[in-house]
Each structure stands twice: as C-alpha cells, then as structure tokens.
Design an enzyme around this catalytic site. Sequence first.
Site, mmCIF file in Angstrom:
data_model
loop_
_atom_site.group_PDB
_atom_site.id
_atom_site.type_symbol
_atom_site.label_atom_id
_atom_site.label_comp_id
_atom_site.label_asym_id
_atom_site.label_seq_id
_atom_site.Cartn_x
_atom_site.Cartn_y
_atom_site.Cartn_z
ATOM 1 N N ILE A 69 0.906 -1.147 0.000
ATOM 2 C CA ILE A 69 0.000 0.000 0.000
ATOM 3 C C ILE A 69 0.950 1.203 0.000
ATOM 4 O O ILE A 69 1.904 1.249 0.784
ATOM 5 C CB ILE A 69 -0.957 -0.044 1.225
ATOM 6 N N SER A 70 0.730 2.163 -0.901
ATOM 7 C CA SER A 70 1.666 3.274 -1.060
ATOM 8 C C SER A 70 1.723 4.159 0.175
ATOM 9 O O SER A 70 0.786 4.196 0.982
ATOM 10 C CB SER A 70 1.253 4.141 -2.258
ATOM 11 N N GLN A 71 2.816 4.895 0.281
ATOM 12 C CA GLN A 71 3.005 5.889 1.345
ATOM 13 C C GLN A 71 1.856 6.912 1.268
ATOM 14 O O GLN A 71 1.475 7.324 0.172
ATOM 15 C CB GLN A 71 4.349 6.565 1.048
#
Length: 221
Positions: A69-71
């Site tokens: 899950i992206s930053q």
Amino acid sequence: MLVSHPVQEDVYKKQRETMVREQIAGRGVSDKAVLNAMRTVKRHMFVPPDLAAEAYNDSPLPIGHGQTISQPYIVAYMTQVIHPKPQMKVLEIGTGSGYQAAVLAEIVKEVYTIEIVPEHGKAAAERLKNLGYANVQVRIGDGYQGWEEHAPYDAIVVTAGAEAVPPPLVEQLKDGGKMVIPVGPQFAMQTLKLIEKKNGKVTTRNLMPVLFVPFTRSEKK
Ligand code: SAH
C-alpha cells in the site's frame, strides 16, 4: 468482521490528523478535498491487522503477495495531481488494498479499479463494500487494456510501475483528462508522469522519482 473499540478509533483519528498535517499538508498538498479524504479514510482498515498500529506512518506497508500500500503522501499527491472533482469518473489500475480507490471515492462520483492478483481484488472489493464505498467497482484482470465499457475517463491513476505507458489507457482518457502513472524499469526508480489530453493532443510532464511495485501482464496464451 473487525470490530474496533471506540477509544482505539479516536487514537486512529488523531493519527490521521497528524499524518495529514505533517506528511501531506506539510509537504505542500493543499487541495481541500484531498486533505479531507485523507483525514476521512480509515487507512488502518486497509493494512493487515498486525500492521494497523503502523497504518499512519510515513511509509508504504506490505499487504501480501509482494505488494504494498503506497506511502500516504504519494496517495495524496497522485490524487491532487488529477484535480479530482465531484462529477468525475476515474479509472485506477492496481487496486491493491483498495485504499487509493477509497480516497478517490470520497471525492469523485464513480471509481473503476482493476487488480491483476485475484486475492487482492476480492479482498479489496469486500473491504470497500463493508466500509460503504458503493461508488467503487472492482474488476479482476490485466489493467493494461483499461476498462473499455465505462470509458472515457476524466482521470486515470496507475499505481504500479509500468515500463511504458499502455496505449489503451491513453485511448480511454477523455479529452481534457489527466493520467498519472509511474514509468520506468522494473525494480528500479521510476518517474511519476502526468499525461494530459487536450484537443486530441497528448502531452507528458515528469513529476518526481518514485518506486512502485511492477506493472505485471497476464500470461500470453
Ligand atoms: N493502489 C493500491 C496499491 C497498489 S500496489 C493501494 O492503494 O493499496 C500495485 C498493485 O498493482 C498491486 O496490487 C498489483 O498486483 C497490481 N498490478 C500490477 N500490475 C497490474 C496490472 N497489469 N493490472 C492490474 N493490476 C496490476
């Protein structure tokens, strides 16, 4: 079903506020709708339960099957770049946990999202439904071909690093539309690009260096 204690929910809410203030607004994201969406979406519900305490950290997190899950900042930045508006229809490639789709769904009218790993696609669809995001549709498949049925899109958000921009996605972008996509070699730094279509003309602008998991292709038969 995960039931969270109200006191715990308050802790997460405070963490979200800090996340928005320090990591997102603090780094220059200023679109009010985007900041609101980031304050609203329960990111801790999109990460594996044992990582819930880290959900609001300034980093990507593993979600299984080698995916991440992206930053939070990257999610907010990519959302701001497409200038999301309430009437818009947006296509996302790379559903993953469903978090980016939920952030978009807080702002725009319709979100279509495609995931190539069936387990992720199914889990994300279920999670989004349980959280009440009725304006998101998840499809399992190779996002390279886009989702013709609902095209054209006001915006397209690609959340996996592609070696080149897939032509069908440019095709499915509305005139006046924007696409944000990381482009570059697999497992190396990529460049986040903004692609705009105006009067049939396609322009590309480099935004910043990023590192996304690879954009994979379904096996050719
Ligand atoms: N947007 C996600 C994070 C994406 S990680 C979130 O908010 O959680 C990138 C995702 O893209 C992974 O789940 C990966 O399986 C998926 N992916 C990679 N190649 C793809 C393709 N060709 N079509 C659809 N999804 C793809």
